[in-house]
Design a protein around this motif. Structure first.
Motif, PDB file in Angstrom:
ATOM      1  N   ASP A  66      44.753  52.414  26.282  1.00 11.97           N
ATOM      2  CA  ASP A  66      43.406  51.892  25.961  1.00 11.97           C
ATOM      3  C   ASP A  66      43.440  50.578  26.032  1.00 11.97           C
ATOM      4  OD1 ASP A  66      40.694  52.482  24.697  1.00 11.97           O
ATOM      5  OD2 ASP A  66      41.433  51.217  23.409  1.00 11.97           O
ATOM      6  N   TYR A  67      44.295  49.795  25.565  1.00  9.12           N
ATOM      7  CA  TYR A  67      44.729  48.285  25.617  1.00  9.12           C
ATOM      8  C   TYR A  67      44.387  47.780  26.926  1.00  9.12           C
ATOM      9  CZ  TYR A  67      46.487  43.619  24.979  1.00  9.12           C
ATOM     10  OH  TYR A  67      46.626  42.249  24.817  1.00  9.12           O
ATOM     11  N   VAL A  68      45.423  48.491  27.794  1.00 10.32           N
ATOM     12  CA  VAL A  68      45.532  48.100  29.247  1.00 10.32           C
ATOM     13  C   VAL A  68      44.272  48.001  29.864  1.00 10.32           C
ATOM     14  CG1 VAL A  68      46.723  48.503  31.480  1.00 10.32           C
ATOM     15  CG2 VAL A  68      48.165  48.542  29.181  1.00 10.32           C
ATOM     16  N   ASN A  69      43.624  49.203  29.746  1.00 10.70           N
ATOM     17  CA  ASN A  69      42.361  49.355  30.308  1.00 10.70           C
ATOM     18  C   ASN A  69      41.255  48.443  29.986  1.00 10.70           C
ATOM     19  OD1 ASN A  69      43.093  51.584  31.844  1.00 10.70           O
ATOM     20  ND2 ASN A  69      42.578  53.039  30.391  1.00 10.70           N
ATOM     21  N   ARG A  70      41.360  48.034  28.546  1.00 11.00           N
ATOM     22  CA  ARG A  70      40.269  46.998  28.067  1.00 11.00           C
ATOM     23  C   ARG A  70      40.550  45.500  28.582  1.00 11.00           C
ATOM     24  NH1 ARG A  70      41.259  46.245  22.944  1.00 11.00           N
ATOM     25  NH2 ARG A  70      42.581  48.057  22.577  1.00 11.00           N
ATOM     26  N   SER A  71      41.842  45.469  28.899  1.00 12.12           N
ATOM     27  CA  SER A  71      42.384  44.001  29.382  1.00 12.12           C
ATOM     28  C   SER A  71      42.045  44.032  30.917  1.00 12.12           C
ATOM     29  CB  SER A  71      43.799  43.883  29.037  1.00 12.12           C
ATOM     30  OG  SER A  71      43.999  43.945  27.818  1.00 12.12           O
ATOM     31  N   LEU A  72      42.182  45.209  31.586  1.00  6.50           N
ATOM     32  CA  LEU A  72      42.184  45.159  33.137  1.00  6.50           C
ATOM     33  C   LEU A  72      40.837  44.443  33.768  1.00  6.50           C
ATOM     34  CD1 LEU A  72      44.309  45.982  35.088  1.00  6.50           C
ATOM     35  CD2 LEU A  72      43.236  48.163  35.507  1.00  6.50           C
ATOM     36  N   GLY A  73      39.741  44.906  33.097  1.00  3.05           N
ATOM     37  CA  GLY A  73      38.481  44.536  33.573  1.00  3.05           C
ATOM     38  C   GLY A  73      38.330  42.964  33.784  1.00  3.05           C
ATOM     39  N   PRO A  74      38.635  42.329  32.409  1.00  4.59           N
ATOM     40  CA  PRO A  74      38.451  40.838  32.506  1.00  4.59           C
ATOM     41  C   PRO A  74      39.485  40.242  33.792  1.00  4.59           C
ATOM     42  CG  PRO A  74      38.451  41.404  30.220  1.00  4.59           C
ATOM     43  CD  PRO A  74      38.582  42.520  31.197  1.00  4.59           C
ATOM     44  N   ASP A  75      40.600  40.790  34.088  1.00  2.00           N
ATOM     45  CA  ASP A  75      41.751  40.405  35.061  1.00  2.00           C
ATOM     46  C   ASP A  75      41.275  40.666  36.316  1.00  2.00           C
ATOM     47  OD1 ASP A  75      43.544  39.821  33.147  1.00  2.00           O
ATOM     48  OD2 ASP A  75      44.790  41.184  33.605  1.00  2.00           O
ATOM     49  N   ILE A  76      40.448  41.773  36.583  1.00  2.00           N
ATOM     50  CA  ILE A  76      39.703  42.021  37.894  1.00  2.00           C
ATOM     51  C   ILE A  76      38.799  40.933  38.185  1.00  2.00           C
ATOM     52  CG2 ILE A  76      38.391  43.408  39.172  1.00  2.00           C
ATOM     53  CD1 ILE A  76      40.079  45.935  37.944  1.00  2.00           C
ATOM     54  N   ILE A  77      37.987  40.713  37.418  1.00  2.00           N
ATOM     55  CA  ILE A  77      37.051  39.706  37.358  1.00  2.00           C
ATOM     56  C   ILE A  77      37.453  38.494  37.580  1.00  2.00           C
ATOM     57  CG2 ILE A  77      34.884  38.543  36.172  1.00  2.00           C
ATOM     58  CD1 ILE A  77      34.543  41.347  34.769  1.00  2.00           C
ATOM     59  N   GLY A  78      38.387  37.998  36.938  1.00  2.00           N
ATOM     60  CA  GLY A  78      39.050  36.544  37.076  1.00  2.00           C
ATOM     61  C   GLY A  78      39.558  36.451  38.367  1.00  2.00           C
ATOM     62  N   GLU A  79      40.410  37.365  39.033  1.00  2.00           N
ATOM     63  CA  GLU A  79      41.034  37.329  40.171  1.00  2.00           C
ATOM     64  C   GLU A  79      40.146  37.259  41.139  1.00  2.00           C
ATOM     65  OE1 GLU A  79      44.398  39.643  43.058  1.00  2.00           O
ATOM     66  OE2 GLU A  79      44.481  39.208  40.832  1.00  2.00           O
ATOM     67  N   MET A  80      38.921  38.137  41.083  1.00  3.12           N
ATOM     68  CA  MET A  80      37.802  38.009  42.217  1.00  3.12           C
ATOM     69  C   MET A  80      37.105  36.605  42.152  1.00  3.12           C
ATOM     70  SD  MET A  80      38.054  40.928  43.707  1.00  3.12           S
ATOM     71  CE  MET A  80      36.609  40.597  44.830  1.00  3.12           C
ATOM     72  N   ARG A  81      37.096  36.109  41.097  1.00  3.63           N
ATOM     73  CA  ARG A  81      36.342  34.946  40.922  1.00  3.63           C
ATOM     74  C   ARG A  81      37.186  33.690  41.585  1.00  3.63           C
ATOM     75  NH1 ARG A  81      31.915  33.688  37.746  1.00  3.63           N
ATOM     76  NH2 ARG A  81      32.092  31.670  39.069  1.00  3.63           N
ATOM     77  N   THR A  82      38.548  33.934  41.925  1.00  2.00           N
ATOM     78  CA  THR A  82      39.231  32.790  42.415  1.00  2.00           C
ATOM     79  C   THR A  82      39.154  32.806  44.113  1.00  2.00           C
ATOM     80  OG1 THR A  82      41.383  34.226  42.751  1.00  2.00           O
ATOM     81  CG2 THR A  82      41.297  33.093  40.657  1.00  2.00           C
ATOM     82  N   SER A  83      38.599  33.915  44.381  1.00  2.00           N
ATOM     83  CA  SER A  83      38.357  33.742  45.853  1.00  2.00           C
ATOM     84  C   SER A  83      37.205  33.165  46.264  1.00  2.00           C
ATOM     85  CB  SER A  83      38.139  35.266  46.431  1.00  2.00           C
ATOM     86  OG  SER A  83      37.060  35.836  45.909  1.00  2.00           O
ATOM     87  N   GLU A  84      37.173  32.598  47.629  1.00  2.00           N
ATOM     88  CA  GLU A  84      36.107  31.745  48.129  1.00  2.00           C
ATOM     89  C   GLU A  84      34.733  32.298  47.934  1.00  2.00           C
ATOM     90  OE1 GLU A  84      34.056  28.666  49.549  1.00  2.00           O
ATOM     91  OE2 GLU A  84      36.008  28.713  48.703  1.00  2.00           O
ATOM     92  N   GLN A  85      34.699  33.642  48.239  1.00  2.00           N
ATOM     93  CA  GLN A  85      33.546  34.309  48.420  1.00  2.00           C
ATOM     94  C   GLN A  85      32.950  34.337  46.894  1.00  2.00           C
ATOM     95  OE1 GLN A  85      34.625  38.068  50.012  1.00  2.00           O
ATOM     96  NE2 GLN A  85      33.843  37.462  52.167  1.00  2.00           N
ATOM     97  N   PHE A  86      33.692  34.199  45.888  1.00  2.00           N
ATOM     98  CA  PHE A  86      33.059  34.783  44.757  1.00  2.00           C
ATOM     99  C   PHE A  86      33.207  33.320  43.840  1.00  2.00           C
ATOM    100  CE2 PHE A  86      33.744  38.900  46.175  1.00  2.00           C
ATOM    101  CZ  PHE A  86      32.818  39.670  45.567  1.00  2.00           C
ATOM    102  N   SER A  87      33.394  32.251  44.483  1.00  2.00           N
ATOM    103  CA  SER A  87      33.697  30.917  43.538  1.00  2.00           C
ATOM    104  C   SER A  87      32.374  30.245  43.223  1.00  2.00           C
ATOM    105  CB  SER A  87      34.470  29.894  44.344  1.00  2.00           C
ATOM    106  OG  SER A  87      33.401  29.582  45.441  1.00  2.00           O
ATOM    107  N   THR A  88      31.230  30.369  43.647  1.00  2.00           N
ATOM    108  CA  THR A  88      30.035  29.886  43.200  1.00  2.00           C
ATOM    109  C   THR A  88      29.004  30.645  43.834  1.00  2.00           C
ATOM    110  OG1 THR A  88      29.625  28.463  45.239  1.00  2.00           O
ATOM    111  CG2 THR A  88      31.030  27.538  43.522  1.00  2.00           C
ATOM    112  N   ARG A  89      27.698  30.740  43.203  1.00  2.00           N
ATOM    113  CA  ARG A  89      26.570  31.422  43.533  1.00  2.00           C
ATOM    114  C   ARG A  89      26.215  31.143  45.006  1.00  2.00           C
ATOM    115  NH1 ARG A  89      21.249  30.328  43.351  1.00  2.00           N
ATOM    116  NH2 ARG A  89      21.478  28.399  42.167  1.00  2.00           N
ATOM    117  N   MET A  90      26.392  30.204  45.540  1.00  2.00           N
ATOM    118  CA  MET A  90      25.979  29.849  47.042  1.00  2.00           C
ATOM    119  C   MET A  90      26.920  30.356  47.803  1.00  2.00           C
ATOM    120  SD  MET A  90      23.161  28.120  47.070  1.00  2.00           S
ATOM    121  CE  MET A  90      21.948  27.379  46.201  1.00  2.00           C
TER     122      MET A  90
END
Length: 374
Positions: free
Chosen positions: A54-78
């Motif tokens: 349960d702890y791992v699953n609760r932590s995984l969501g923010p990790d996935i979001i954080g990693e996607m935000r590091t990509s160029e496609q998701f860095s800014t709204r534009m």
């Protein structure tokens, strides 16, 4: 919910559910069988393992979001909007354009989800491992701390371990209560076996996480990464009432929607009343003219574009007769004129000949200029 709670907590049902376990424990106590290994395995399986997962699953969501935000496609709204529209261009698929325009939020969230699945499908990164190791370290530290208490009995030892882990792991009290029944294990031996069981548990979970595909993992998360990324990068998801351009205000707290790049109104299903032909005008010009519009919001009665805020008070469309649609949307309109007309039960628009000469390369260049010049 009340009936479900009563059913779950019914004493007779709980007793019947654990009858086999209680019988086995009673036999161990009656025959003076050493329960240390058995109880350590039991505590690990029914109390610690579910809490760790349960702890791992609760932590995984923010990790996935954080990693996607590091990509160029998701860095800014534009950059996100640019990538989204650019992805549609080479496909040349009218159905996808129609879905993007008519079911904007649904389409975008599905697009984000597909990007997440593609990004994490190669298996090169196991996001669960740091969180799993963190749990194992916390459990081992709790075991060592509980050993120093020297309470002398397993019940107090386990209570100390659970209390130490309370800020991190949510351990089921029902499972813990059932575990405590007829527990005559020796504390020191129990602690030794528990350390070994935790090590085996970590290896078992590690293998399980490796074998689980990303789509299954996403289904077990406590948050939907695609929804969180949509809310962060897009915000409200509202669309212009005339041309269906998405609101660019960002976030959800704003009270006024706006879009700096409006499209031909045909994309928002608008057509001329007398000919039923789709309209290629854009909103910035329309609200600066003397023409009128009618729709369900006006109860199908004509209403001046200049007074559009009487109908749509939460939208701000800057009047500017000089503005034109971008070459990107001119290209889309010219390429799919007949398809849009058929989908909207209208007649094809009178598309200028110059629009039909726009190439995909020019459309892409226009898209880049529109977003990055802003």
């Amino acid at each position: 919910m009340h009936q479900d709670f009563l059913h779950e907590k019914d004493p007779y049902r709980c007793l019947d559910k654990n009858k086999g376990k209680f019988l086995a424990d009673f036999k161990d106590v009656f025959h003076n069988v050493d329960q240390c290994q058995k109880k350590a395995e039991e505590f690990t399986d029914i109390c610690l393992k579910p809490a760790v997962e349960d702890y791992v699953n609760r932590s995984l969501g923010p990790d996935i979001i954080g990693e996607m935000r590091t990509s160029e496609q998701f860095s800014t709204r534009m950059s996100f909007q640019y990538s989204l529209l650019l992805d549609l261009l080479p496909k040349g698929d009218f159905k996808k354009y129609q879905s993007y325009i008519c079911s904007y939020e649904k389409y975008v969230k599905k697009w984000i989800l597909n990007k997440i699945v593609r990004h994490f499908s190669n298996g090169s990164t196991m996001l669960e491992d740091p969180h799993l190791q963190s749990c194992v370290n916390s459990i081992n530290n709790a075991i060592q701390k509980a050993k120093t208490e020297k309470s002398g009995n397993v019940k107090s030892f386990v209570e100390d371990v659970c209390q130490e882990l309370g800020d991190k792991l949510v351990i089921s009290q029902d499972a813990l209560g059932a575990f405590m029944i007829l527990n005559k294990a020796n504390q020191e031996q129990f602690a030794q076996w528990l350390t070994e069981c935790v090590k085996e548990m970590a290896q078992t979970l590690r293998e399980k996480f490796k074998k689980t595909d990303i789509q299954t993992k996403l289904q077990s998360l406590h948050v939907n990464p695609q929804n969180e990324l949509f809310n962060t990068l897009i915000g409200c998801g509202k669309q212009c009432p005339f041309c269906a351009s998405p609101c660019e205000a960002g976030g959800t707290a704003h009270t006024e929607h706006f879009a700096s790049l409006h499209r031909p109104e045909a994309l928002g299903t608008y057509r001329w009343s007398d000919t039923n032909k789709l309209s290629i005008d854009i909103c910035s010009s329309s609200v600066n003219s003397d023409i009128s519009f009618h729709c369900s919001a006006t109860k199908d009665e004509s209403h001046p574009y200049k007074r559009y805020r009487e109908i749509y008070p939460d939208w701000k469309i800057t009047p500017d007769a000089s503005l034109q649609a971008s070459d990107y949307w001119k290209y889309v309109m010219a390429k799919f004129n007949k398809e849009f007309a058929a989908a909207y039960d209208a007649n094809p628009a009178d598309v200028p000949a110059a629009w039909k000469l726009i190439t995909p390369e020019q459309a892409e260049a226009s898209l880049k200029e529109s977003f990055y010049s802003k």
